[in-house]
Design an enzyme around this catalytic site. Structure first.
Site, PDB file in Angstrom:
ATOM      1  N   HIS A 138       0.858  -1.186   0.000  1.00 40.50           N
ATOM      2  CA  HIS A 138       0.000   0.000   0.000  1.00 40.50           C
ATOM      3  C   HIS A 138       0.888   1.228   0.000  1.00 40.50           C
ATOM      4  O   HIS A 138       1.889   1.276   0.733  1.00 40.50           O
ATOM      5  CB  HIS A 138      -0.898  -0.019   1.239  1.00 40.50           C
ATOM      6  CG  HIS A 138      -1.530   1.304   1.557  1.00 40.50           C
ATOM      7  ND1 HIS A 138      -2.368   1.957   0.683  1.00 40.50           N
ATOM      8  CD2 HIS A 138      -1.452   2.100   2.657  1.00 40.50           C
ATOM      9  CE1 HIS A 138      -2.786   3.084   1.230  1.00 40.50           C
ATOM     10  NE2 HIS A 138      -2.237   3.208   2.431  1.00 40.50           N
ATOM     11  N   GLU A 168       1.309   0.003 -22.369  1.00 37.89           N
ATOM     12  CA  GLU A 168       1.603  -1.248 -21.651  1.00 37.89           C
ATOM     13  C   GLU A 168       0.523  -1.634 -20.649  1.00 37.89           C
ATOM     14  O   GLU A 168       0.477  -2.770 -20.179  1.00 37.89           O
ATOM     15  CB  GLU A 168       2.946  -1.146 -20.928  1.00 37.89           C
ATOM     16  CG  GLU A 168       2.923  -0.149 -19.791  1.00 37.89           C
ATOM     17  CD  GLU A 168       4.227  -0.057 -19.004  1.00 37.89           C
ATOM     18  OE1 GLU A 168       5.043  -0.976 -19.078  1.00 37.89           O
ATOM     19  OE2 GLU A 168       4.388   0.951 -18.318  1.00 37.89           O
TER      20      GLU A 168
END
Ligand code: 13P
Ligand code: ZN
Length: 269
Positions: A138, A168
């Site tokens: 996180h 991508e």
């Protein structure tokens, strides 16, 4: 017994914390990492004697017996490289699922991250989909966070915009990204909501807060967040537009098919 600081997985974890700090994603104590470690990989470094017990304050029974390296609550990613034993810890979930043994670290009597419910529930969700899953990460990556102020918080719309912002993206996260609205953090409610998203995705946005990523390795997980953050940066840089070129839905389909990824077809028009 060799010092655990020489273990390749610890070296990588410490370097990852430093790298994320330098990217500006982990100001002050912002962000946290948890990484599942196999007992066999720890054997050369640890005697597995519990140092003390921690009340998890929620039930993580499906993870009983599993060992995690975790960042400490209130600890700064900036400082991990200078004092890993203070800023990191290794815990094993006890058989009852509501307590954990500290096996190493948290040397000032500290605790694992306050986001442990989101981490452990995400581990449960991801392990149910992929037995090789290991890492939950996180952070408060800046452009991703900025995007949550100006873009609709909807899984399909958010994913499609990110896919359009960089070629991508659809290849790196073909399953898309989950979005949660602003919620109070550091509790089991946001943990349950995050884990529900993690059943479908390896990425989950916390609006006006940051992002959660999950993967088999630190590199995979870091790479997912890095790719989202790059796309979000391009979105923030171009949003004042007018945007006169984009990656069209038919081009996204061509990309996904060329790279043979199993993408969310319903996220395209
Ligand atoms: P911790 O210091 O408890 O890990 O919390 C940081 C954070 O990012 C909260 O969301
Ligand atoms: Zn946070």
């Amino acid at each position: 017994m060799d010092t655990i600081l020489n273990a390749p997985f610890m070296v990588e974890l410490i370097n990852t914390c430093t790298n994320m700090y330098r990217l500006g994603w982990n100001e002050r104590n912002g962000g946290n990492i948890s990484m599942r470690i196999d007992e066999v990989d720890l054997k050369p470094y640890l005697d597995f004697q519990p140092l003390r017990r921690i009340d998890l304050r929620f039930d993580a029974k499906p993870l009983a017996g599993i060992i995690f390296a975790v960042t400490g609550t209130g600890k700064y990613f900036k400082n991990v490289e200078y004092d890993p034993a203070l800023n990191l810890g290794i815990i094993r979930i006890r058989p009852d699922g509501t307590n954990a043994d500290v096996l190493w670290g948290f040397s000032d009597g500290g605790r694992p991250t306050s986001e442990l419910p989101s981490h452990l529930r995400s581990h449960i969700a991801r392990l149910s989909k992929d037995s090789e899953h290991r890492v939950v990460m996180h952070c408060h990556s800046t452009n991703t966070l900025a995007m949550t102020y100006v873009h609709p918080l909807d899984d399909k719309q958010f994913t499609r915009t990110l896919w359009q912002m960089s070629t991508e993206c659809i290849v790196v996260f073909p399953e898309g990204i989950g979005d949660l609205p602003w919620m109070l953090c550091g509790n089991d409610e946001i943990g349950r909501a995050t884990a529900r998203k993690m059943e479908d995705y390896r990425l989950c946005i916390w609006a006006q807060h940051g992002i959660f990523g999950a993967g088999r390795t630190l590199d995979e997980t870091f790479g997912l967040i890095e790719t989202v953050e790059k796309s979000a940066e391009i979105y923030i840089k171009t949003m004042k537009g007018p945007i006169i070129n984009t990656i069209t839905d038919s081009e996204l389909r061509i990309l996904a098919e060329a790279f043979k990824v199993d993408y969310r077809k319903d996220f395209l028009e």
